[in-house]
Design a protein around this motif. Structure first.
Motif, PDB file in Angstrom:
ATOM      1  N   ASN A  34       0.827  -1.207   0.000  1.00  0.00           N
ATOM      2  CA  ASN A  34       0.000   0.000   0.000  1.00  0.00           C
ATOM      3  C   ASN A  34       0.863   1.260   0.000  1.00  0.00           C
ATOM      4  O   ASN A  34       0.600   2.215  -0.737  1.00  0.00           O
ATOM      5  CB  ASN A  34      -0.936  -0.020   1.213  1.00  0.00           C
ATOM      6  CG  ASN A  34      -1.952   1.098   1.159  1.00  0.00           C
ATOM      7  OD1 ASN A  34      -2.744   1.184   0.225  1.00  0.00           O
ATOM      8  ND2 ASN A  34      -1.920   1.969   2.150  1.00  0.00           N
TER       9      ASN A  34
ATOM     10  N   ARG B 116      -5.042 -14.651  -1.394  1.00  0.00           N
ATOM     11  CA  ARG B 116      -6.293 -14.125  -1.980  1.00  0.00           C
ATOM     12  C   ARG B 116      -7.202 -13.566  -0.888  1.00  0.00           C
ATOM     13  O   ARG B 116      -7.833 -12.521  -1.074  1.00  0.00           O
ATOM     14  CB  ARG B 116      -7.001 -15.212  -2.789  1.00  0.00           C
ATOM     15  CG  ARG B 116      -6.248 -15.520  -4.079  1.00  0.00           C
ATOM     16  CD  ARG B 116      -7.086 -16.294  -5.094  1.00  0.00           C
ATOM     17  NE  ARG B 116      -6.412 -16.277  -6.379  1.00  0.00           N
ATOM     18  CZ  ARG B 116      -5.949 -17.370  -6.992  1.00  0.00           C
ATOM     19  NH1 ARG B 116      -6.109 -18.561  -6.460  1.00  0.00           N
ATOM     20  NH2 ARG B 116      -5.328 -17.261  -8.151  1.00  0.00           N
ATOM     21  N   LEU B 117      -7.275 -14.237   0.263  1.00  0.00           N
ATOM     22  CA  LEU B 117      -8.076 -13.740   1.386  1.00  0.00           C
ATOM     23  C   LEU B 117      -7.500 -12.425   1.914  1.00  0.00           C
ATOM     24  O   LEU B 117      -8.243 -11.503   2.242  1.00  0.00           O
ATOM     25  CB  LEU B 117      -8.110 -14.769   2.522  1.00  0.00           C
ATOM     26  CG  LEU B 117      -8.956 -16.022   2.283  1.00  0.00           C
ATOM     27  CD1 LEU B 117      -8.688 -17.057   3.374  1.00  0.00           C
ATOM     28  CD2 LEU B 117     -10.445 -15.675   2.226  1.00  0.00           C
TER      29      LEU B 117
ATOM     30  N   LYS C 111      -8.327  -9.468  -0.716  1.00  0.00           N
ATOM     31  CA  LYS C 111      -9.599  -9.458  -1.448  1.00  0.00           C
ATOM     32  C   LYS C 111     -10.350  -8.127  -1.391  1.00  0.00           C
ATOM     33  O   LYS C 111     -11.082  -7.812  -2.306  1.00  0.00           O
ATOM     34  CB  LYS C 111     -10.493 -10.615  -1.010  1.00  0.00           C
ATOM     35  CG  LYS C 111     -11.112 -10.502   0.364  1.00  0.00           C
ATOM     36  CD  LYS C 111     -12.028 -11.693   0.620  1.00  0.00           C
ATOM     37  CE  LYS C 111     -12.650 -11.814   1.949  1.00  0.00           C
ATOM     38  NZ  LYS C 111     -13.125 -10.743   2.683  1.00  0.00           N
ATOM     39  N   ASP C 112     -10.172  -7.347  -0.344  1.00  0.00           N
ATOM     40  CA  ASP C 112     -10.930  -6.092  -0.221  1.00  0.00           C
ATOM     41  C   ASP C 112     -10.203  -4.879  -0.782  1.00  0.00           C
ATOM     42  O   ASP C 112     -10.735  -3.771  -0.738  1.00  0.00           O
ATOM     43  CB  ASP C 112     -11.251  -5.813   1.260  1.00  0.00           C
ATOM     44  CG  ASP C 112     -12.037  -6.953   1.881  1.00  0.00           C
ATOM     45  OD1 ASP C 112     -12.849  -7.566   1.163  1.00  0.00           O
ATOM     46  OD2 ASP C 112     -11.831  -7.235   3.078  1.00  0.00           O
ATOM     47  N   LYS C 113      -8.986  -5.038  -1.269  1.00  0.00           N
ATOM     48  CA  LYS C 113      -8.181  -3.885  -1.653  1.00  0.00           C
ATOM     49  C   LYS C 113      -8.148  -3.705  -3.169  1.00  0.00           C
ATOM     50  O   LYS C 113      -7.618  -4.542  -3.894  1.00  0.00           O
ATOM     51  CB  LYS C 113      -6.763  -4.045  -1.085  1.00  0.00           C
ATOM     52  CG  LYS C 113      -5.819  -2.928  -1.453  1.00  0.00           C
ATOM     53  CD  LYS C 113      -6.181  -1.603  -0.809  1.00  0.00           C
ATOM     54  CE  LYS C 113      -5.093  -0.586  -1.123  1.00  0.00           C
ATOM     55  NZ  LYS C 113      -5.548   0.772  -1.115  1.00  0.00           N
ATOM     56  N   GLU C 114      -8.716  -2.610  -3.615  1.00  0.00           N
ATOM     57  CA  GLU C 114      -8.715  -2.308  -5.042  1.00  0.00           C
ATOM     58  C   GLU C 114      -7.286  -2.120  -5.540  1.00  0.00           C
ATOM     59  O   GLU C 114      -6.477  -1.457  -4.888  1.00  0.00           O
ATOM     60  CB  GLU C 114      -9.512  -1.017  -5.274  1.00  0.00           C
ATOM     61  CG  GLU C 114      -9.883  -0.801  -6.719  1.00  0.00           C
ATOM     62  CD  GLU C 114     -10.668   0.490  -6.925  1.00  0.00           C
ATOM     63  OE1 GLU C 114     -10.491   1.100  -7.997  1.00  0.00           O
ATOM     64  OE2 GLU C 114     -11.426   0.880  -6.012  1.00  0.00           O
TER      65      GLU C 114
ATOM     66  N   LYS D  87      -4.539 -10.755   8.485  1.00  0.00           N
ATOM     67  CA  LYS D  87      -5.956 -10.411   8.358  1.00  0.00           C
ATOM     68  C   LYS D  87      -6.791 -11.505   9.042  1.00  0.00           C
ATOM     69  O   LYS D  87      -6.407 -12.664   9.049  1.00  0.00           O
ATOM     70  CB  LYS D  87      -6.350 -10.310   6.879  1.00  0.00           C
ATOM     71  CG  LYS D  87      -5.705  -9.164   6.121  1.00  0.00           C
ATOM     72  CD  LYS D  87      -6.451  -7.838   6.199  1.00  0.00           C
ATOM     73  CE  LYS D  87      -7.752  -7.768   5.457  1.00  0.00           C
ATOM     74  NZ  LYS D  87      -7.703  -7.526   4.051  1.00  0.00           N
TER      75      LYS D  87
ATOM     76  N   GLU E 221      -9.412 -13.046   8.117  1.00  0.00           N
ATOM     77  CA  GLU E 221      -9.768 -14.154   7.220  1.00  0.00           C
ATOM     78  C   GLU E 221      -8.612 -15.145   7.089  1.00  0.00           C
ATOM     79  O   GLU E 221      -8.821 -16.343   6.969  1.00  0.00           O
ATOM     80  CB  GLU E 221     -10.120 -13.627   5.818  1.00  0.00           C
ATOM     81  CG  GLU E 221     -11.298 -12.677   5.783  1.00  0.00           C
ATOM     82  CD  GLU E 221     -10.919 -11.208   5.984  1.00  0.00           C
ATOM     83  OE1 GLU E 221     -11.694 -10.347   5.546  1.00  0.00           O
ATOM     84  OE2 GLU E 221      -9.860 -10.913   6.592  1.00  0.00           O
TER      85      GLU E 221
END
Length: 190
Positions: free
Chosen positions: A24, A62-63, A66-69, A175, A177
């Motif tokens: 990020n 992948r988990l 998964k929420d990060k564009e 995370k 998940e």
């Protein structure tokens, strides 16, 4: 369409928040369009330890993202057998996406190894290197490496595996998940 792609390679065994923070920070600092997380098969400099299969590492990664564009998984190295050299991988990616500009993210601990990297001079024609700080390592090099300062995160996959073996908590280090997946699959238990 031309895109600026950051590539973060690693074993991701397991992927942790340090990986996500680095990706990020570099993405925003260097105005990259995407970060491709590239789990490797057999890094030439590391003997694989730990108990997660390629499928498990991929599922956890992948988990984790998964929420990060803009965060994606690139499986090119997992799809090939044997040792993966960055030069070979980047040659293939450049052939697949000649219009993309690739930025290869490494930790300061890797910068001192650059002279020993396979086909390093040719690799420099394919990618721009970005180094992030790591505690107790210097980013000094004669190679053209862009340096990005990130918050010092002294978390490693090895630390997480060690905690799991001892039955200690890994909450907030990975995370939720990913933690759930590790517990369900009973990964890294002694």
């Amino acid at each position: 369409m031309s895109k600026k792609i950051g590539i973060l390679g690693g074993t991701f065994d397991p992927p942790h928040i340090g990986h996500l923070i680095i990706a990020n920070e570099v993405m925003h600092h260097e105005n990259l369009d995407e970060i491709w997380f590239m789990p490797n098969q057999e890094p030439p400099h590391k003997i694989k330890s730990g108990s997660a299969s390629n499928e498990d590492r991929l599922a956890m990664l992948r988990l984790a993202i998964k929420d990060k564009e803009g965060f994606h998984v690139q499986t090119i190295e997992l799809d090939r057998e044997g040792k993966s050299y960055t030069f070979d991988t980047m040659t293939i990616l450049k052939e697949m996406h000649p219009e993309f500009e690739f930025h290869f993210i490494i930790g300061a601990d890797m910068v001192e190894y650059l002279p020993k990297w396979y086909m390093i001079d040719e690799l420099l024609q394919l990618v721009h290197f970005i180094s992030v700080n790591r505690p107790n390592y210097s980013s000094d090099t004669s190679y053209p490496v862009q340096f990005v300062e990130v918050p010092d995160i002294n978390i490693s996959s090895k630390l997480i595996r060690g905690r799991l073996i001892k039955g200690e908590t890994i909450s907030f280090l990975v995370k939720e998940e990913v933690e759930r997946y590790i517990k369900e699959k009973r990964l890294y238990e002694s």
